[in-house]
Enzyme design. Structure first.
Site, PDB file in Angstrom:
ATOM      1  N   GLU A 240       4.591  12.770  -4.825  1.00 39.04           N
ATOM      2  CA  GLU A 240       3.878  12.867  -3.554  1.00 39.04           C
ATOM      3  C   GLU A 240       4.618  13.725  -2.550  1.00 39.04           C
ATOM      4  OE1 GLU A 240       3.476   9.350  -1.136  1.00 39.04           O
ATOM      5  OE2 GLU A 240       1.223   9.701  -0.864  1.00 39.04           O
TER       6      GLU A 240
ATOM      7  N   CYS B  71      -2.307   9.443   2.051  1.00 36.38           N
ATOM      8  CA  CYS B  71      -1.615   8.819   0.756  1.00 36.38           C
ATOM      9  C   CYS B  71      -2.769   9.055  -0.437  1.00 36.38           C
ATOM     10  CB  CYS B  71      -1.039   7.290   0.544  1.00 36.38           C
ATOM     11  SG  CYS B  71      -2.279   6.214   1.423  1.00 36.38           S
TER      12      CYS B  71
ATOM     13  N   GLU C  99       0.885  -1.111  -0.012  1.00 39.07           N
ATOM     14  CA  GLU C  99       0.113   0.230   0.047  1.00 39.07           C
ATOM     15  C   GLU C  99       0.960   1.147  -0.052  1.00 39.07           C
ATOM     16  OE1 GLU C  99      -3.327  -0.373  -0.353  1.00 39.07           O
ATOM     17  OE2 GLU C  99      -3.072  -2.691  -0.063  1.00 39.07           O
TER      18      GLU C  99
END
Ligand code: NAI
Ligand code: MG
Length: 495
Positions: free
Chosen positions: A397, A297, A263
């Site tokens: 990110e 996230c 993940e």
């Protein structure tokens, strides 16, 4: 500001905090310790045992023994469910303590931890405990010439490495299905935020989870984490964190031929059409990008706004973000707490800097935030950037309260822009035209497409990513329980 509960003060009082291996609270074999900080004050919160490969070895051995001998793997699912519901009851009973601990260690607003992280995790244990009770473990195979069936059995020891953004909630997402299926687990929490996982182990002990079924090794990634991922006693692995480390975990598991769930991060987009209630959507997305100080996230960090409403939208988002209160997590007025560490603050600042140097512009200025009385804390102001779609801040990110705003005017081009990301975790579509919203939602390449909302989680609704955002089946769905059961065929030819 409400003071800490006596129970929390007591939990933090006997330092260094020990790890939980084979039902016992132990120091690291090396005797080493490390510090976890309160990011709101920048001060050391607790000294914690620093486990390494030797401690991981002991934990995996304990989990193997518990898998074979404790009865956890072989008891009826119903009996395990009784214990897991007891654990969920204890999480609920101690929810306030857990929320305080999580808020102290991560920096997040205490109210958010109390309203979401903790109750959601309790519910995760209940969901998988109940699902496991309903799951058939023996399926006869309707086939000519054989007496055959599939039996579904747990794998054995499952390893978990967790990040620091939602430490407690992710323990629930990760280990609840593994435990409900009958596996035993070794957990390596993030070094920045080990406390709620240790408190969880205390509750598991009290709930009557047999010794060795849940083990927690606290320590660093390159030592304890790497040792766990490469241990040959692990039968299934799960990692949540950065794609860089995710690759290392996948390599280690690949060498041992161990299945792994990854993940990883995301660069979620929100596609906002011109038929929405502009103010309401601007407020919702301002909330999404500042949730957990932007360290989420799946949150919306690329905002594609239809050109007709762009200016009004940016105006409202800017005023909403500027009005948010940045502050200490235990202050009930706080909307945005600190980021988790000085390292993370420097990372966010670095992105702002690199983005600007390569042509991005600021619609709302961000950067360092000074909070009175908490000058040493790791606070960051929310920011809105804009510029070319290939700017580093539009691609990578950042993991801070920053959104990158882009205009669009054509459905296909908007979709293409969203899908140009290397990630694929979650996107949202905002439109009053539900036919269009559904059409666009299905064309966005990611694990999750949300309509007229962002950050939606429910037990039974699978959550996972594709591309750089991960692989291996995701979490939260009924399939996740199946992921922790392996199929074994038993067959006999009929004479
Ligand atoms: P990270 O990926 O280094 O840390 C996550 C976990 O992996 C921690 O428990 C850490 O101890 C462990 N780890 C680190 N190196 C390891 C290794 N070689 N072997 C085994 N385990 C290892 O994440 P980091 O550096 O704290 O954050 C960097 C960026 O990663 C963030 O800015 C964000 O973009 C992303 N991230 C994404 C998360 C998500 O929810 N998908 C969570 C945390 C970070
Ligand atoms: Mg901490």
């Amino acid at each position: 500001m409400t003071p800490l509960n006596p129970e929390v003060t007591k939990f933090l009082a006997t330092q260094p905090l020990k790890m939980f291996i084979d039902g016992r609270w132990v120091e690291a074999k090396s005797g080493a310790t490390f510090e976890t900080r309160d990011p709101g004050e920048g001060k050391v919160l607790a000294k914690v045992a620093e486990g390494d490969a030797a401690d991981v070895g002991a934990a995996v051995a304990a989990a193997q023994k518990a898998f074979q001998k404790s009865g956890w793997a072989t008891m009826p699912a119903n009996d395990r469910a009784v214990i897991l519901h007891r654990l969920a009851d204890l999480i609920t009973k101690h929810a306030d303590n857990l929320a305080q601990i999580e808020s102290l260690d991560v920096g997040k607003p205490r109210g958010q931890a109390a309203a979401f992280d903790v109750p959601h995790a309790a519910q995760t244990f209940r969901y998988y405990a109940d699902l496991a009770v309903q799951t058939r473990r023996r399926e006869p195979i309707a086939i000519s010439g054989f007496d055959a069936r599939t039996v579904r059995v747990p794998y054995g020891v499952c390893g978990f490495i967790f990040p620091w953004n939602f430490p407690f909630l992710l323990v629930g997402w990760g280990v609840a299905p593994a435990l409900a299926a009958g596996n035993t687990v070794v957990i390596k929490p993030a070094e920045d935020t080990p406390l709620s996982t240790l408190y969880f182990a205390k509750l598991a002990e009290e709930a009557g989870v047999p010794a060795g079924v849940i083990n927690v090794v606290t320590g660093f990634g390159h030592t304890a984490g790497a040792a766990l991922a490469s241990h040959t006693g692990i039968k299934r692995m799960s990692f949540t964190g950065s794609p860089e480390v995710g690759r290392l975990i996948a390599e280690a598991c690949g060498k041992n031929l161990v299945p792994v769930k990854l993940e990883l991060g995301g660069k979620g987009a929100a596609v906002i059409f011109d038929d929405v209630n502009v103010d309401a959507v601007a407020e919702a997305l301002a909330g999404a990008v500042t949730l957990n100080a932007g360290q989420v996230c799946c949150t919306a960090t690329r905002w594609l706004v239809h050109e007709k409403i762009h200016d009004a939208f940016v105006k409202k988002a800017t005023s909403t973000l500027a009005a948010m209160k940045i502050g200490y997590g235990a202050n009930p007025e706080t909307n945005i707490g600190p980021v988790v560490s000085e390292k993370q603050r420097m990372r966010v600042m670095g992105y702002l800097d690199r983005g600007m140097k390569t042509g991005a512009k600021l619609l709302l200025e961000g950067g360092h935030a000074e909070v009175k009385g908490y000058e040493q804390g790791y606070y960051v102001k929310p920011a809105l950037m804009t510029g070319a779609p290939d700017n580093v801040c539009a691609r990578e990110e950042i993991f801070g309260p920053i959104a990158y705003v882009m205009k669009f005017n054509d459905e296909d081009k908007g979709i293409e822009l969203v899908n140009s990301s290397a990630y694929g975790l979650a996107n949202s579509v905002w439109s009053a035209d539900l036919e269009r919203a559904n059409r666009v939602a299905e064309r966005l390449v990611a694990g999750n497409s949300w309509i007229n909302a962002h950050n939606l989680f429910a037990h039974g609704m699978p959550y996972g990513g594709c591309n750089l955002s991960g692989c291996g089946g995701g979490v939260l769905g009924p399939e996740t329980l199946a992921d922790y059961l392996r199929n074994q065929t038993v067959a006999r030819p009929l004479a």
